[in-house]
Design an enzyme around this catalytic site. Sequence first.
Site, PDB file in Angstrom:
ATOM      1  N   ARG A 105       2.977  10.153   1.881  1.00  0.00           N
ATOM      2  CA  ARG A 105       1.726   9.385   1.919  1.00  0.00           C
ATOM      3  C   ARG A 105       1.464   8.783   3.298  1.00  0.00           C
ATOM      4  NH1 ARG A 105      -1.087   4.553  -1.413  1.00  0.00           N
ATOM      5  NH2 ARG A 105       0.813   3.378  -1.022  1.00  0.00           N
ATOM      6  N   ILE A 151      -6.633   3.664   0.411  1.00  0.00           N
ATOM      7  CA  ILE A 151      -5.980   4.842  -0.182  1.00  0.00           C
ATOM      8  C   ILE A 151      -5.473   4.335  -1.523  1.00  0.00           C
ATOM      9  CG2 ILE A 151      -3.781   4.347   1.030  1.00  0.00           C
ATOM     10  CD1 ILE A 151      -3.226   7.364   1.074  1.00  0.00           C
ATOM     11  N   SER A 152      -5.683   5.116  -2.579  1.00  0.00           N
ATOM     12  CA  SER A 152      -5.378   4.632  -3.933  1.00  0.00           C
ATOM     13  C   SER A 152      -3.879   4.548  -4.181  1.00  0.00           C
ATOM     14  CB  SER A 152      -6.023   5.553  -4.972  1.00  0.00           C
ATOM     15  OG  SER A 152      -7.396   5.700  -4.690  1.00  0.00           O
ATOM     16  N   GLN A 153      -3.546   3.815  -5.240  1.00  0.00           N
ATOM     17  CA  GLN A 153      -2.145   3.669  -5.682  1.00  0.00           C
ATOM     18  C   GLN A 153      -1.632   5.053  -6.118  1.00  0.00           C
ATOM     19  OE1 GLN A 153      -2.079   0.925  -8.898  1.00  0.00           O
ATOM     20  NE2 GLN A 153       0.113   1.147  -9.269  1.00  0.00           N
TER      21      GLN A 153
END
Length: 197
Positions: free
Chosen positions: A15, A41-43
């Site tokens: 990530r 940025i999403s979980q």
Amino acid sequence: MDQQELEAYFHSLDRSFFIDNDMKKYAVLDTPLPIGFGQTISQPSLVLEMTNILAPEKDSKVLEIGTGSGFQTALLAKMSAKVYTVERIDELMKKAKVRLAALNFSNIYFKVGDGSKGWLEYAPYDRIMVTAAAGVLPEDLVSQLAIGGRMVIPIGPPNLQELQLVTKTDDGGIQTKTVGMVRFVELKGQYGWDGCC
Ligand code: SAM
């Protein structure tokens, strides 16, 4: 790609590659992180969960609204035939494009613009993934969803939204099911918070 293969690919993705600010060092944490321009940025666990709910197939044509860092786009592109992804912030889109090219994807098509209106030119889509919170279900996205298609979309006010799975039935109607509660940044644009509510 089955569930096991999806998870293997998900865990193989670094990530930190999708983050280019001082938040990079927190990339391993299961939390959303700022990527600039007030966006996130999403979980990671939620990205995986939403991908599983969307359930793209290897021949699926997918529309993604909210490219952001390109992290979710990579998963979708790995699982399906083609991904059409729309982002309203040009600078984010440019960076995501470079990252996804470096990962050797050649089945992703990019557009800068108001994704709340979808991407009519290539409709209908077998799957639609929306990664920003809408006030209401955007009509244009519903009309661009193929018969038998699935859309995953957060709907509700800024602090907490229902994650909805929308399915288009054989007669062109829709069925909606709430599959969880989430907290996403606002969808902007014609069918976003600044356009409709
Ligand atoms: N899935 C992304 C990732 O993995 O990095 C995170 C997406 S972020 C939570 C939501 C994105 O939706 C932001 O980049 C934002 O600019 C974008 N967005 C909001 N409204 C939009 C619209 N109307 N059209 C296109 N993109 C939009």
